[in-house]
Design a protein around this motif. Structure first.
Motif, PDB file in Angstrom:
ATOM      1  N   UNK A   1       0.905  -1.113   0.003  1.00 29.47           N
ATOM      2  CA  UNK A   1      -0.099  -0.081  -0.021  1.00 29.47           C
ATOM      3  C   UNK A   1       0.983   1.284   0.004  1.00 29.47           C
ATOM      4  N   UNK A   2       1.948   1.351   0.843  1.00 28.27           N
ATOM      5  CA  UNK A   2       2.890   2.527   0.789  1.00 28.27           C
ATOM      6  C   UNK A   2       3.299   2.660  -0.775  1.00 28.27           C
ATOM      7  N   UNK A   3       3.466   1.689  -1.585  1.00 24.13           N
ATOM      8  CA  UNK A   3       3.974   2.036  -2.882  1.00 24.13           C
ATOM      9  C   UNK A   3       3.140   2.801  -3.653  1.00 24.13           C
ATOM     10  N   UNK A   4       1.599   2.479  -3.557  1.00 21.87           N
ATOM     11  CA  UNK A   4       0.602   2.959  -4.197  1.00 21.87           C
ATOM     12  C   UNK A   4       0.073   4.277  -3.678  1.00 21.87           C
ATOM     13  N   UNK A   5       0.602   4.511  -2.349  1.00 20.19           N
ATOM     14  CA  UNK A   5       0.392   5.994  -1.665  1.00 20.19           C
ATOM     15  C   UNK A   5       1.687   6.807  -2.480  1.00 20.19           C
TER      16      UNK A   5
END
Length: 202
Positions: A89-93
Motif C-alpha cells: 500500500x505505501x507503494x501505491x501511496x
C-alpha cells in the motif's frame, strides 16, 4: 546509464534520485529549445516526443516519463529506501503522490512557460497551482517528507516543480510547512550536487 536532461527542467527530479541512489550515470544535455545534443545529434532521434527526461539503460533500452524513471531507479537500490516495496500500500501511496504532482502541479505550470499565453490565462493557472499547494502544505504538517519521516522519490519531483514558483511569479510565502520542507530538501547533499552539476547552484 545515461540521463538526458535540460537544466532545471523536470529531468532534475531523476537526476536528484540517481545521486540519492548512488548509481553511476552519464548526464547528456538535451536542450529543450534546440533539441540538439552536444555532439550535434538530433534528440528527436532518441526521443521522438522531444522532451526530457529520458533514461537510457546500459543495454540501450530507453525509459521515458519522470515518475516511471524515478521508480525504476529506486528499485535498483532497494536498500536505499527511495520507494516502498512494489505491491505494498505505501507503494501505491507513492504512486498517488507522483500522479498528483505530475497531473495537478507540474502540468498546471506548463502554460506559464508559454510566452503567447495571455496574462489572464496565466493567472487562472497560478490560482489553480496555489490551491493544490495549499493542500500539499496541509499534508506536510507534522511530517519531514511527503511520505512521512523518510525521503522518497516523490519529494524530488515536488521539489523540482516548486522551484518554478519564483520565476513564474507564484508566491509561496503563505505555505509554512511547504517552505520548511523545501529547506530540508535544499540541504540534502544529492540535491545540491545535482543542482551544481546543472549550473543551478554555484
Amino acid at each position: 546509464m545515461k540521463l538526458y536532461y535540460s537544466p532545471g527542467a523536470c529531468s532534475l527530479s531523476p537526476h536528484i534520485v540517481l545521486r540519492e541512489a548512488g548509481l553511476a550515470f552519464e548526464l547528456v544535455l538535451a536542450p529543450t529549445k534546440t533539441h540538439k545534443l552536444p555532439d550535434g545529434t538530433d534528440y528527436y532521434g532518441i526521443n521522438p516526443l522531444g522532451y526530457v527526461p529520458l533514461l537510457e539503460l546500459d543495454d540501450g533500452t530507453r525509459l521515458r516519463e519522470g515518475p516511471a524513471i524515478v521508480q525504476y531507479i529506486a528499485d535498483q537500490v532497494p536498500t536505499r529506501n527511495l520507494a516502498p516495496a512494489n505491491g505494498t500500500l505505501p507503494r501505491y501511496r507513492l504512486q498517488e503522490w507522483l500522479t498528483f504532482i505530475g497531473t495537478e502541479v507540474h502540468k498546471s505550470f506548463s502554460p506559464l512557460f508559454f510566452p503567447a499565453m495571455p496574462e489572464e490565462g496565466k493567472q487562472i493557472y497560478r490560482d489553480r497551482i496555489a490551491g493544490r499547494l495549499q493542500w500539499v502544505d496541509g499534508q506536510l504538517e507534522g511530517k519531514q517528507y511527503l511520505m512521512g519521516d523518510a525521503f522518497s522519490v516523490a519529494d524530488a519531483y515536488l521539489f523540482v516543480v516548486t522551484n518554478w514558483a519564483k520565476p513564474m511569479n507564484l508566491d509561496l510565502s503563505g505555505y509554512k510547512h511547504l517552505l520548511a520542507w523545501r529547506e530540508r530538501m535544499a540541504a540534502r547533499p544529492a540535491v545540491q550536487e545535482a543542482m551544481k552539476a546543472e549550473g543551478l547552484l554555484k
